[in-house]
Design an enzyme around this catalytic site. Structure first.
Site, PDB file in Angstrom:
ATOM      1  N   LYS A 180       1.013  -1.234  -0.053  1.00 17.13           N
ATOM      2  CA  LYS A 180       0.078  -0.036   0.001  1.00 17.13           C
ATOM      3  C   LYS A 180       1.023   1.273   0.045  1.00 17.13           C
ATOM      4  O   LYS A 180       1.451   1.858   1.127  1.00 17.13           O
ATOM      5  CB  LYS A 180      -0.969   0.010   1.264  1.00 17.13           C
ATOM      6  CG  LYS A 180      -2.363   0.675   1.115  1.00 17.13           C
ATOM      7  CD  LYS A 180      -2.226   2.206   0.744  1.00 17.13           C
ATOM      8  CE  LYS A 180      -2.006   3.028   1.697  1.00 17.13           C
ATOM      9  NZ  LYS A 180      -1.724   4.535   1.510  1.00 17.13           N
ATOM     10  N   GLU A 255       9.164   1.258  11.343  1.00 19.30           N
ATOM     11  CA  GLU A 255      10.249   2.287  11.059  1.00 19.30           C
ATOM     12  C   GLU A 255       9.752   3.656  11.365  1.00 19.30           C
ATOM     13  O   GLU A 255       8.925   4.042  10.227  1.00 19.30           O
ATOM     14  CB  GLU A 255      10.786   2.166   9.645  1.00 19.30           C
ATOM     15  CG  GLU A 255      11.536   0.702   9.548  1.00 19.30           C
ATOM     16  CD  GLU A 255      12.761   0.388  10.102  1.00 19.30           C
ATOM     17  OE1 GLU A 255      13.533   1.413  10.519  1.00 19.30           O
ATOM     18  OE2 GLU A 255      13.530  -0.661   9.633  1.00 19.30           O
ATOM     19  N   CYS A 289      14.077  10.646   7.336  1.00 19.02           N
ATOM     20  CA  CYS A 289      13.740  10.078   8.729  1.00 19.02           C
ATOM     21  C   CYS A 289      14.945  10.214   9.501  1.00 19.02           C
ATOM     22  O   CYS A 289      14.910  10.400  10.840  1.00 19.02           O
ATOM     23  CB  CYS A 289      13.239   8.694   8.873  1.00 19.02           C
ATOM     24  SG  CYS A 289      14.264   7.636   7.959  1.00 19.02           S
ATOM     25  N   GLU A 387       9.230  16.365  15.554  1.00 13.31           N
ATOM     26  CA  GLU A 387       9.819  16.082  14.181  1.00 13.31           C
ATOM     27  C   GLU A 387       9.285  17.019  13.203  1.00 13.31           C
ATOM     28  O   GLU A 387       7.892  17.064  12.995  1.00 13.31           O
ATOM     29  CB  GLU A 387       9.483  14.521  13.675  1.00 13.31           C
ATOM     30  CG  GLU A 387      10.184  14.172  12.282  1.00 13.31           C
ATOM     31  CD  GLU A 387       9.860  12.782  11.687  1.00 13.31           C
ATOM     32  OE1 GLU A 387       8.601  12.553  12.101  1.00 13.31           O
ATOM     33  OE2 GLU A 387      10.868  12.246  11.384  1.00 13.31           O
TER      34      GLU A 387
HETATM   35  P1  NAD Z   1       2.118   8.542   7.551  1.00 20.32           P
HETATM   36  O1  NAD Z   1       2.241   7.563   8.859  1.00 20.32           O
HETATM   37  O2  NAD Z   1       1.220   9.441   7.568  1.00 20.32           O
HETATM   38  O3  NAD Z   1       1.846   7.464   6.590  1.00 20.32           O
HETATM   39  C1  NAD Z   1       2.403   6.137   6.159  1.00 20.32           C
HETATM   40  C2  NAD Z   1       1.847   5.419   5.541  1.00 20.32           C
HETATM   41  O4  NAD Z   1       0.831   4.746   6.259  1.00 20.32           O
HETATM   42  C3  NAD Z   1       1.064   5.851   4.183  1.00 20.32           C
HETATM   43  O5  NAD Z   1       0.862   4.940   3.159  1.00 20.32           O
HETATM   44  C4  NAD Z   1      -0.553   6.104   4.726  1.00 20.32           C
HETATM   45  O6  NAD Z   1      -1.512   6.031   3.831  1.00 20.32           O
HETATM   46  C5  NAD Z   1      -0.446   4.746   5.925  1.00 20.32           C
HETATM   47  N1  NAD Z   1      -1.398   4.991   6.839  1.00 20.32           N
HETATM   48  C6  NAD Z   1      -1.956   5.967   7.558  1.00 20.32           C
HETATM   49  N2  NAD Z   1      -3.002   5.723   8.472  1.00 20.32           N
HETATM   50  C7  NAD Z   1      -2.901   4.278   8.417  1.00 20.32           C
HETATM   51  C8  NAD Z   1      -3.881   3.260   9.175  1.00 20.32           C
HETATM   52  N3  NAD Z   1      -4.726   3.841   9.982  1.00 20.32           N
HETATM   53  N4  NAD Z   1      -3.676   2.095   8.783  1.00 20.32           N
HETATM   54  C9  NAD Z   1      -2.684   1.670   7.971  1.00 20.32           C
HETATM   55  N5  NAD Z   1      -2.088   2.694   7.031  1.00 20.32           N
HETATM   56  C10 NAD Z   1      -2.166   3.704   7.294  1.00 20.32           C
HETATM   57  O7  NAD Z   1       3.518   8.801   7.540  1.00 20.32           O
HETATM   58  P2  NAD Z   1       4.116   9.781   6.404  1.00 20.32           P
HETATM   59  O8  NAD Z   1       3.793  11.173   6.599  1.00 20.32           O
HETATM   60  O9  NAD Z   1       3.885   9.149   4.839  1.00 20.32           O
HETATM   61  O10 NAD Z   1       5.614   9.689   6.358  1.00 20.32           O
HETATM   62  C11 NAD Z   1       6.679  10.363   7.063  1.00 20.32           C
HETATM   63  C12 NAD Z   1       7.003   9.828   8.168  1.00 20.32           C
HETATM   64  O11 NAD Z   1       7.780   8.577   7.839  1.00 20.32           O
HETATM   65  C13 NAD Z   1       7.976  10.518   9.171  1.00 20.32           C
HETATM   66  O12 NAD Z   1       7.613  10.488  10.524  1.00 20.32           O
HETATM   67  C14 NAD Z   1       9.261   9.918   9.011  1.00 20.32           C
HETATM   68  O13 NAD Z   1      10.171  10.051   9.877  1.00 20.32           O
HETATM   69  C15 NAD Z   1       9.085   8.451   8.873  1.00 20.32           C
HETATM   70  N6  NAD Z   1       9.815   7.705   8.201  1.00 20.32           N
HETATM   71  C16 NAD Z   1      10.641   6.661   9.120  1.00 20.32           C
HETATM   72  C17 NAD Z   1      11.493   6.026   8.371  1.00 20.32           C
HETATM   73  C18 NAD Z   1      12.328   5.112   9.010  1.00 20.32           C
HETATM   74  O14 NAD Z   1      13.086   4.164   8.433  1.00 20.32           O
HETATM   75  N7  NAD Z   1      12.461   5.165  10.408  1.00 20.32           N
HETATM   76  C19 NAD Z   1      12.064   6.128   7.019  1.00 20.32           C
HETATM   77  C20 NAD Z   1      10.992   7.087   6.332  1.00 20.32           C
HETATM   78  C21 NAD Z   1      10.095   7.929   6.920  1.00 20.32           C
END
Ligand code: NAD
Length: 494
Positions: A180, A255, A289, A387
């Site tokens: 997804k 992550e 991240c 963040e």
């Molecule tokens: P997000 O949590 O908003 O969304 C991530 C994914 O989760 C998207 O595909 C979204 O559609 C899905 N999602 C949202 N709600 C959901 C639910 N209820 N059930 C299942 N899936 C759901 O994050 P974002 O804004 O897309 O990404 C940015 C974040 O990702 C930042 O906090 C960043 O630090 C983190 N990140 C972490 C790493 C790591 O390796 N630690 C790497 C990249 C990004």
């Protein structure tokens, strides 16, 4: 001007059982680019019914895919890497256009995506299984089997590369899967069907369901036949997914977010530290991240370092993502841009703005922000704690090593940390004292794909990377075999 790349599909569809598919109920959502913020395509809006179709296909494909010898799966993964490289330019242009990443950096991410497939192909061929002998009486060995249908949920920063970071080890391990992708950046994922088909992946081994997180993503997390969820995204969503997964006792890997410290001691190689700080927080538009978004500088160097950082930030070239000279492009989406700009306003109240803080004058439309530096940040400030995920950095002074450790550890996060010092003993002491999953000493974010990747505290649960990824997508079963007569206490015998 920003122009839509060639061959962008008018509707980005799901990919289920080897076929492109509309949403069962026909719904779509707008896909926008971050320069004009207008819709340039539609994407299928997945629902529980679409996830059900994808899970059915992945379950049907599982027996064949999981039964292939590791070498055979590896051959296909190599071909996936070749097929990614063959589309390198188109992939990078799609990614840059959709996410706002500068084109040169999008090209780097495309190369990494291919490398992830080659790397996990090598891992699965090289990986053995464990055996244990207890004298001459018993022998035990461990059989690794793929967990089953994996659910992969990915964010919008470096979307294609992060998708590859999960797809490659899941497939290498023998799992079939449903991906997804993030709803703000679905375009590059539209290349997976042709890449995976060209590589000879059997239909149904990979299925892609686009859609909104709390619809398609949630349906995937809630599906009883998906025993494992690998998630990269925000800490808040991660918490929610863990709690939803509890109902079916799913294995999860998280992550999550970060607020990583860079600790610069006065004896550091200042030029190298400065280059690293600037690149570490402003590359990938600061939407990284592991960004070093809190810079802690030893007092004797503090004023000089802060001034030079501000000067460099002011000169960073912000521009069109498609321009090869651009260093910082456009932030992914208006909603995210507004959130980052809110933090800039908060920062102006809390600390001393020394660079940026506004849209560059020459860019009147699009989600642009001049790299922003706040000096004299304090540990209770929101810009120090939260963040921001944009080109914004908070700088603070410290007086001694103990205080540096305290400040480095003073947030809920613990993903990465960076230490700059000429005293290697101190470098190692700091590396051990800082609460984070990864530390770089006198270096920036250079990865070795064999090492575990992940965070502590609110930055994540579990580790991916190298054999850790294969462990995550596998179950281990131990088989104990008697090699001699067994001597069992004879309960009930006369
Ligand atoms: P997000 O949590 O908003 O969304 C991530 C994914 O989760 C998207 O595909 C979204 O559609 C899905 N999602 C949202 N709600 C959901 C639910 N209820 N059930 C299942 N899936 C759901 O994050 P974002 O804004 O897309 O990404 C940015 C974040 O990702 C930042 O906090 C960043 O630090 C983190 N990140 C972490 C790493 C790591 O390796 N630690 C790497 C990249 C990004």
């Amino acid at each position: 001007m920003s122009t839509v790349p060639e061959n962008v599909p008018p509707t980005i569809k799901h990919w289920i059982d080897g076929r492109l598919a509309d949403a069962t109920d026909g719904r779509t959502f707008d896909v926008t680019d971050p320069v004009t913020n207008s819709a340039y395509a539609q994407a299928a809006r997945g629902s529980a019914a679409d996830v059900q179709r994808a899970v059915t296909a992945a379950r049907a494909a599982f027996p064949e895919w999981s039964a292939l010898p590791n070498r055979e799966r590896a051959r296909i993964l190599y071909r996936v890497a070749d097929a990614i490289e063959a589309r390198h330019d188109r992939l990078a242009h799609f990614e840059s256009y959709d996410s706002g990443l500068p084109i040169t950096q999008a090209k780097g991410q495309a190369r990494r995506a291919a490398e992830n497939f080659r790397y996990f192909a090598d891992v699965i061929v090289g990986l053995g299984e464990e055996a244990f002998r207890q004298g001459s009486e018993q022998f035990s060995y461990v059989v690794r089997t793929p967990v089953g249908v994996a659910g992969l949920i990915t964010p919008w920063n470096t979307p294609f590369m992060l998708e590859s970071w999960k797809l490659a080890p899941a497939l290498a391990s023998g799992c079939t899967l449903i991906l997804k992708p993030a709803e703000w950046t679905p375009l590059s994922a539209s290349l997976w069907p042709e890449i995976l088909t060209e590589a000879g992946l059997p239909a149904g081994a990979v299925n892609i369901v686009h859609g909104i997180g709390d619809e398609a993503g949630q349906a995937l997390v809630d599906h009883p036949d998906v025993p494992l969820v690998s998630f990269t995204g925000s800490t808040e969503t991660g918490r929610h997914i863990i709690s939803s997964s509890a109902k079916h006792l799913k294995t999860t890997s998280m992550e999550l977010g970060g607020k990583s410290p860079v600790v610069v001691f006065a004896d550091a190689d200042v030029e190298a530290a400065l280059d690293s700080v600037v690149f570490g927080v402003f590359s990938l538009n600061g939407e990284r991240c592991t960004a070093g978004s809190r810079v802690l500088v030893e007092r004797p160097l503090y004023e000089e370092f802060t001034n030079r950082l501000a000067e460099r930030a002011g000169r960073v070239k912000v521009g069109l993502p498609s321009d090869p000279t651009t260093e910082v492009g456009a932030l992914v989406h208006t909603e995210h841009y507004e959130r980052v700009m809110d933090y800039v306003e908060i920062g102006k109240q809390e600390a001393r703005l020394v660079a940026g803080g506004a849209r560059p004058d020459h860019l009147t439309e699009g989600n642009y922000l001049q790299p922003t530096v706040f000096a004299d940040a304090e540990r209770n400030h929101r810009i120090f704690q939260e963040e921001i995920f944009g080109p914004v950095v908070a700088v603070a002074p410290f007086d001694h090593e103990t205080e540096a450790v305290e400040l480095a550890n003073a947030t809920q996060y613990g993903l990465a940390a960076y230490i700059w010092t000429s005293d290697l003993k101190r470098g190692h002491r700091m590396a051990h004292a800082v609460e984070s999953g990864m530390v770089w000493i006198n270096s920036h974010n250079v990865r070795d794909l064999r090492t575990p990747f992940g965070g502590v505290k609110a930055s994540g649960v579990g580790r991916e990377g190298g054999a850790h990824s294969i462990d995550f997508y596998s179950e281990s079963k131990t088989v104990h075999v008697a090699l001699a007569d067994v001597h069992t206490p004879r309960f009930g015998a006369a």
